[in-house]
Design an enzyme around this catalytic site. Structure first.
Site, PDB file in Angstrom:
ATOM      1  CG  HIS A  73      -1.821   1.193   1.302  1.00 27.11           C
ATOM      2  ND1 HIS A  73      -2.348   1.632   2.488  1.00 27.11           N
ATOM      3  CD2 HIS A  73      -2.249   2.068   0.373  1.00 27.11           C
ATOM      4  CE1 HIS A  73      -3.075   2.713   2.282  1.00 27.11           C
ATOM      5  NE2 HIS A  73      -3.022   3.000   1.002  1.00 27.11           N
ATOM      6  CG  HIS A 120       0.339   6.242  -0.571  1.00 23.74           C
ATOM      7  ND1 HIS A 120      -0.360   7.357  -0.188  1.00 23.74           N
ATOM      8  CD2 HIS A 120      -0.535   5.205  -0.466  1.00 23.74           C
ATOM      9  CE1 HIS A 120      -1.600   7.039   0.131  1.00 23.74           C
ATOM     10  NE2 HIS A 120      -1.733   5.727  -0.025  1.00 23.74           N
ATOM     11  CG  HIS A 176      -4.519   3.831  -3.547  1.00 22.29           C
ATOM     12  ND1 HIS A 176      -5.692   4.502  -3.237  1.00 22.29           N
ATOM     13  CD2 HIS A 176      -3.729   3.944  -2.443  1.00 22.29           C
ATOM     14  CE1 HIS A 176      -5.604   5.001  -2.020  1.00 22.29           C
ATOM     15  NE2 HIS A 176      -4.434   4.684  -1.505  1.00 22.29           N
ATOM     16  CB  ILE A 197      -7.746   8.435   1.565  1.00 24.65           C
ATOM     17  CG1 ILE A 197      -7.891   8.485   3.085  1.00 24.65           C
ATOM     18  CG2 ILE A 197      -8.078   7.071   1.006  1.00 24.65           C
ATOM     19  CD1 ILE A 197      -7.867   9.840   3.686  1.00 24.65           C
TER      20      ILE A 197
END
Length: 919
Positions: A579, A584, A771, A919
C-alpha cells in the site's frame, strides 16, 4: 503508547485557529481548503459550457471607419479591423468562512471598487514582428467583484472586456494579476469574440495576491501542444512557467505554503532527534543501506541534533506541498466529520486503561463484540469512579452513545464466525485486503534467498510428511506439476528484522510461510504454516516450527495462533510495502517530475492530471502522523520503530517498475501464464481469483484508453524520442526521483509509442485500481481485529513452556492477550476507519468533472469510450458476484468482491476506484 495516542488524538481534531502569511486565518485541517464538488459521488460536475451564463458572453466584430482623406496628402493605411472580446471568469468561493475572513472579503470588494482590481491580459499564439514577443492585449479589469460581494452562490461569474487588433490571432494564454489582499480560487476562463471561436482555459488554481507574488499567473488554453508544436507566441511562456515550477532563480530556503514549487528531498523528517535519541529515525534515501524514493521538498531547517535531519512540523500545523495540491473543502469536511468520532473512540479506552489497568486487555470475545454493539462498556464500579473524578465523562457517555460505537465491519456482518474457518483464511489471500502476495509454489521445499551464513539453512522445515495427507491423493510432485500448491511467503522480508522487533516491549513476530492446496472446487485450503525465528545456535530446534490443520482442541488453538501470526505478517507487508510503498511513495517522484517537466499544455500532462490529485498532500500528512517515528503505523504494527526500515528493504529487494503492471505481476508470482488465445492474453491458474479477474477488466480498459490517446499524439518512434519534455519527465523521475535505483537494468525504455502507452497504463493502474484494491477494504475487512491482527504480543508457546499451561487453561484469554491491547485496537480501528472512507468530492475512474479538459475532439471521444468501458466492467463484476460457481466471492456468509467496482457513494463502502491516491 500514551504519546502515540496523544498524537493520534491531535491528528484527527481540528486545530486551533492558525495565522497564515498576510493575515489569512484557518481553523483545523489544511489551511487553504478549496470547495469540493456538489452532490453525490456519482454525479458529474456540469459542463463548463453549460454553467457560464449566456448573457455574459459577447461575440461581435467592430469595424472602425477610416478618417476622410485630406487634399495633397497620401491616403492613410487602412486601419486594421478590431475585435471586441469578453472573458468570462468563474471563481469558486469557500462555502464556510469565519467572521474575520468575511470581513477581509468585504474589504477586497471595496478595494476593487476604487481600483485595486483583478487584471487580465490576453496573450496571442502569434508573435509581434515589431516587438519580437507575443502579441498582447491591454490589461482589463475584472468587472463585478463589488456588485457580487454578497452573492451566496458557490460559483460566481465575473467578466472582463478587451478590444484587440484584427491581426491579433488566436488567444493561447491569459495572465491574471490579483491586486486584492486575499487569494481566490479561479476555476475557469472562457474567452469569446474571436473568429477562431471560444477559447477555454481550465485553471482550477489558487491565485495569490501581489503582496505574495508580484508576477501575474499564466493560464494556457485547453488545446494540447507537444513542445515542438507550441505556437511561437507561447514558446517563451511555456519555458518560463516550467522554470518557475522548478523553482529556478527562487530562494532555496523554506517553502511557504503559498508557493508553487516542485523539488525533491529524501525522507529525513520522520524522526525528531531533538526530543531524544528514542525519537530519532534513520534517513531513507540517498544512502546505499536504506534506499527509498524521493519526496516533496519543504526546505525546513535542520534539527539541532542532526544536521542531516529536517525539523518536523507537527499536525495540525500545515506542511508544505504546492499550493494547488491542498485538499479541497469537500475533502476537509470528510476529515473533520470523523474528528469527533475519532476523539471519542480513542479518548475513552485511553482513559479507562489509565484508571483501571486490569482491563487493558480483552477478557473475552464479547468485549470485542461490544465495541460494535455498545461502544466501550464500563463496569458500574468503574463508571462511579470515573464520574466522580471526571464529571464530564458522564456527559460524553450520555450525549455520544452512537459515536462511541464502532461500525460493524463487513467481515462479520454476514457470518460472525467466518474468520475462524480455514477456507475463509485462505479466501482472503485471493479476495481480501491484500490479495497481491499469494504466489504459486514452483519448487518444494520452499527456499530462502537470505545469506545462510547469517540466517541458517535456506530450506523450509515443511516436509512432504507434513502435507501429503492434504493433497487429495496426489504426490507433492504431481501437485506442483498440476499447479495446485500456493504460498504466502513472508520469511525473507521479516527474518532480518526479527531480533530487533522481538526485543521491543510487547512485540512478537515470526517470519512465516503458509502453504495452500487448490481444491477441485477452485478454493484454497491451508495445509501447513511455518513460523521461523533467527537461529540462536546451529540446528536450533525452535528456529523453525511447522503447524498443520488441527486434530484436537489444543492443536486447534495453536493453529489459530499460527494463523494470527501469518495475518500479522500479512497486515504489515500490506500496509508498509504494497500500500504505502508501491502506490504512495513510488508514485510521488513521477508526480513531482510531471509538474517540473511537462507543461500544462502537454497532452501527457492532461492525461495524468486527474491521476495525481491529492496524492502529494496525503503523502505529506502521512509523514506527519502515520509513518513518522512513534506515529500511528509504528504504534499499530508489529515491526514498531523498524516499520520504515522494512519498507526500505522491500524497495531495495523487490520493487521494479517493469513488474508493477497487473499482467507482469501475475506472471512474476506464477499466478498466470501468457496465453494469446485468452481475452486478456493471460490464463489465470486459479480461475476464481477475484482481484485478478476484476483487475484485468480495468487493466484492459486503461490499456485501450492509453493506447488510443498515445496514438493521437505520437504517430512515430521519432515523435516520442524527440519530445523533449516527455523525455525529461521520465529521465528525471528515474534519475532523481528514484535515484537509489537509477542504475538498475530493468527500467522500461521510452523510445516508441508502445513504450509510452505501456508506461502510462502502469502509472494509471497503480494510482487508481491498485490503490483502491489495497485501501478501501481496510476497515470493512480488517476492522475486526481477531480476523486480521496488525500486531502480535506473544509467540506461540511450545509444550513445556510456562505459557503453554496458560494456553491450555484459558485458551480464549491467551489468544486475545496475544492480540493488540484495548487501546491499540481502538487506535488502529479509528485510523483504518478514516483511511477506508470516500469523501463526497471523490472523482472515480472514467470521470472527468471538467469536460473542457482538452480541446481535442478525438481525445474527448476516446475518454467517453473509456468511461463506457469502465461502466461495462462494473456491470460484469456485479454479475460475477451473483455467480454461485465463483465460490471465492459468492456463497453462504461469503462477501462479494467489490473493491474493484469503480463507483461508490461517500463513506465506508468497500468499493469505489478513485482516479488517484486520495487517502
Amino acid at each position: 503508547m500514551a504519546s502515540a495516542m496523544e498524537l493520534l488524538g491531535k491528528s484527527f481534531l481540528p486545530g486551533p485557529a492558525a495565522a497564515l502569511p498576510g493575515g489569512e486565518w484557518r481553523r483545523g485541517g489544511p489551511c487553504f481548503a478549496a470547495v469540493g464538488r456538489e452532490g453525490s459521488a456519482h454525479k458529474r460536475r456540469p459542463s463548463l459550457r453549460s454553467t457560464a451564463p449566456v448573457g455574459a458572453l459577447a461575440e461581435r466584430v467592430v469595424v472602425t471607419p477610416a478618417p476622410p482623406e485630406r487634399a495633397g496628402t497620401a491616403p492613410p493605411e487602412p486601419h486594421p479591423q478590431s475585435v471586441a472580446a469578453r472573458a468570462v471568469v468563474t471563481v469558486r468561493r469557500r462555502r464556510k468562512e469565519d467572521a474575520k475572513c468575511r470581513v477581509a472579503e468585504q474589504l477586497d470588494a471595496y478595494a476593487d471598487r476604487v481600483g485595486r482590481s483583478v487584471l487580465l491580459e490576453l496573450i496571442s499564439t502569434e508573435t509581434d514582428p515589431r516587438k519580437g514577443g507575443p502579441k498582447k492585449s491591454r490589461r482589463s479589469a475584472l468587472v463585478g467583484w463589488f456588485q457580487k460581494k454578497d452573492v451566496k452562490a458557490e460559483r460566481v461569474v465575473y467578466t472582463a472586456d478587451f478590444t484587440v487588433d484584427g491581426s491579433f490571432g488566436e488567444p493561447g494564454a491569459v495572465t491574471v494579476l490579483n491586486r486584492h489582499q486575499r487569494e481566490f480560487f479561479i476555476e475557469s476562463i472562457v474567452v469569446e469574440g474571436f473568429p477562431s471561436g471560444p477559447a477555454h482555459f481550465t485553471c482550477n488554481s489558487w491565485l495569490q495576491p501581489t503582496r505574495v507574488d508580484r508576477s501575474p499567473r499564466v493560464f494556457f488554453t485547453n488545446k494540447p501542444y507537444l513542445p515542438a508544436e507550441t505556437p511561437p507566441g507561447l514558446q517563451e511562456l511555456r519555458r518560463q512557467e516550467l522554470s518557475d515550477l522548478r523553482g529556478e532563480g527562487s530562494d532555496a530556503g523554506e517553502r511557504r505554503i503559498t508557493d508553487r514549487v516542485w523539488e525533491y528531498d529524501v525522507y529525513n523528517d520522520l524522526g525528531n532527534p531533538d526530543k531524544g535519541a528514542e525519537f530519532a529515525r534513520p534517513i531513507l534515501g540517498g544512502e546505499q543501506q536504506l534506499p527509498y524514493p524521493r519526496r516533496m521538498r519543504t526546505g525546513r531547517p535542520k534539527t539541532f541534533t542532526d544536521d542531516r535531519a529536517e525539523s518536523r512540523v507537527e499536525y495540525p500545523e500545515p506542511i508544505y506541498v504546492s499550493r494547488d495540491e491542498e485538499f479541497e473543502e469537500g475533502k476537509n469536511e470528510m476529515l473533520s466529520e470523523g474528528a469527533l468520532k475519532a476523539l471519542l473512540h480513542n479518548f475513552m479506552p485511553l482513559l479507562v486503561s489509565s484508571v483501571s489497568p486490569d482491563i487493558r486487555d480483552f477478557a473475552g470475545f464479547h468485549d470485542v463484540d461490544n465495541l460494535f454493539k455498545e461502544g466501550l462498556r464500563l463496569k458500574q464500579t468503574l463508571q462511579d469512579q470515573l464520574f466522580q473524578k471526571i464529571p464530564f465523562v458522564r456527559k460524553i457517555q450520555e450525549n455520544s452513545e452512537g459515536l462511541l460505537r464502532y461500525d460493524t465491519p463487513d467481515i462479520i456482518k454476514k457470518d460472525k464466525f467466518a474468520w475462524l474457518r480455514d477456507d475463509e483464511f485462505a479466501r482472503q489471500a485471493l479476495a481480501g485486503i491484500n490479495p497481491v502476495n499469494i504466489e504459486r509454489l514452483q519448487a518444494f521445499p520452499p527456499m530462502s534467498k537470505l545469506d545462510p551464513a547469517v540466517y541458517g539453512p535456506p530450506e523450509s522445515a515443511i516436509t512432504e510428511e507434513h502435507i501429503i495427507g492434504q493433497l487429495d491423493g496426489m504426490s507433492v510432485e504431481q501437485a506442483l506439476q498440476d499447479n495446485r500448491l500456493y504460498m504466502l511467503d513472508y520469511h525473507d522480508i521479516f527474518l532480518p528484522f526479527l531480533d530487533r522487533i522481538n526485543a521491543q516491549d510487547g512485540r512478537k513476530a515470526y517470519g512465516t510461510r503458509t502453504l495452500f492446496f487448490l481444491t477441485a472446487a477452485g478454493t484454497l485450503k491451508p495445509i501447513a504454516i511455518e513460523l521461523c525465528l533467527p537461529p540462536m545456535t546451529a540446528g536450533c530446534a525452535r528456529a523453525k516450527r511447522v503447524f498443520t490443520p488441527p486434530a484436537d482442541a489444543t492443536s486447534n488453538w495453536l493453529w489459530q495462533l499460527a494463523k494470527a501470526h501469518v495475518c500479522s505478517n500479512d497486515a504489515g507487508v500490506h500496509q508498509l510495502i504494497n500500500h504505502w510503498l508501491r502506490t504512495h511513495a513510488c508514485m510521488e517522484p513521477f508526480i513531482i517530475a510531471a509538474h517540473r517537466q511537462l507543461s500544462a499544455m502537454h497532452p501527457v500532462f492532461k492525461l495524468l492530471k486527474p491521476h495525481m490529485r491529492y496524492t502529494l498532500k496525503i503523502n505529506a500528512l502521512a509523514r506527519q502522523i502515520l509513518i513518522n517515528g512513534d506515529g500511528v503505523i509504528e504504534s499499530g504494527f508489529t515491526p514498531g520503530r523498524y516499520c520504515m526500515e522494512m519498507s526500505s528493504f522491500a524497495y531495495q529487494e523487490l520493487w521494479r517498475l517493469d513488474q508493477e503492471g497487473l499482467p507482469a505481476d501475475l506472471i512474476r508470482r506464477g499466478m498466470a501464464v501468457e496465453d494469446p488465445t485468452r481475452p486478456h492474453g493471460l490464463r489465470l491458474l486459479i480461475e476464481d481469483y477475484p482481484y485478478a479477474t476484476d483487475g484485468l477488466l480495468l487493466w484492459d480498459a486503461i490499456t485501450r484508453w492509453c493506447d488510443a490517446y498515445v496514438a493521437m499524439n505520437y504517430p512515430s518512434d521519432e515523435s516520442v524520442q524527440g519530445d523533449t519534455e516527455l523525455q525529461s519527465w521520465y529521465r528525471e523521475a528515474v534519475q532523481t526521483g528514484h535515484a537509489d535505483k537509477r542504475d538498475a537494468p530493468w527500467w522500461p525504455r521510452l523510445s516508441t509509442p508502445a513504450d509510452l502507452a505501456s508506461l502510462l497504463t502502469t502509472l494509471l493502474w497503480l494510482t487508481s485500481a491498485q490503490h483502491a484494491a489495497l485501501n478501501f477494504g481496510q476497515y470493512p475487512l480488517g476492522g475486526y481485529i481477531p480476523n486480521r491482527p496488525p500486531l502480535m504480543r506473544r509467540l506461540v508457546p511450545a509444550e513445556g513452556d510456562p505459557e503453554y499451561a496458560h494456553l491450555v487453561a484459558d485458551p480464549h484469554r491467551f489468544f486475545l492477550a496475544a492480540l493488540p491491547s484495548l487501546t491499540q485496537t481502538t487506535t488502529f480501528m479509528t485510523v483504518i476507519d478514516t483511511l477506508s472512507t470516500h469523501s463526497a468530492d471523490e472523482q472515480y475512474l472514467g470521470e472527468r468533472p471538467d469536460e473542457a479538459w482538452t480541446a481535442d475532439p478525438a481525445a474527448l471521444a476516446a475518454a467517453r469510450e473509456f468511461a463506457d468501458e469502465v461502466r461495462r466492467a462494473e456491470e460484469e463484476m456485479e454479475r460475477r458476484n451473483a455467480d454461485t460457481d465463483r465460490r471465492n466471492r459468492c456463497g453462504a456468509g461469503v462477501l462479494p468482491y467489490e473493491l474493484m467496482a469503480p463507483t461508490s457513494g461517500p463513506g465506508i463502502t468497500c468499493r469505489g476506484v478513485p482516479n488517484s491516491v486520495t487517502i
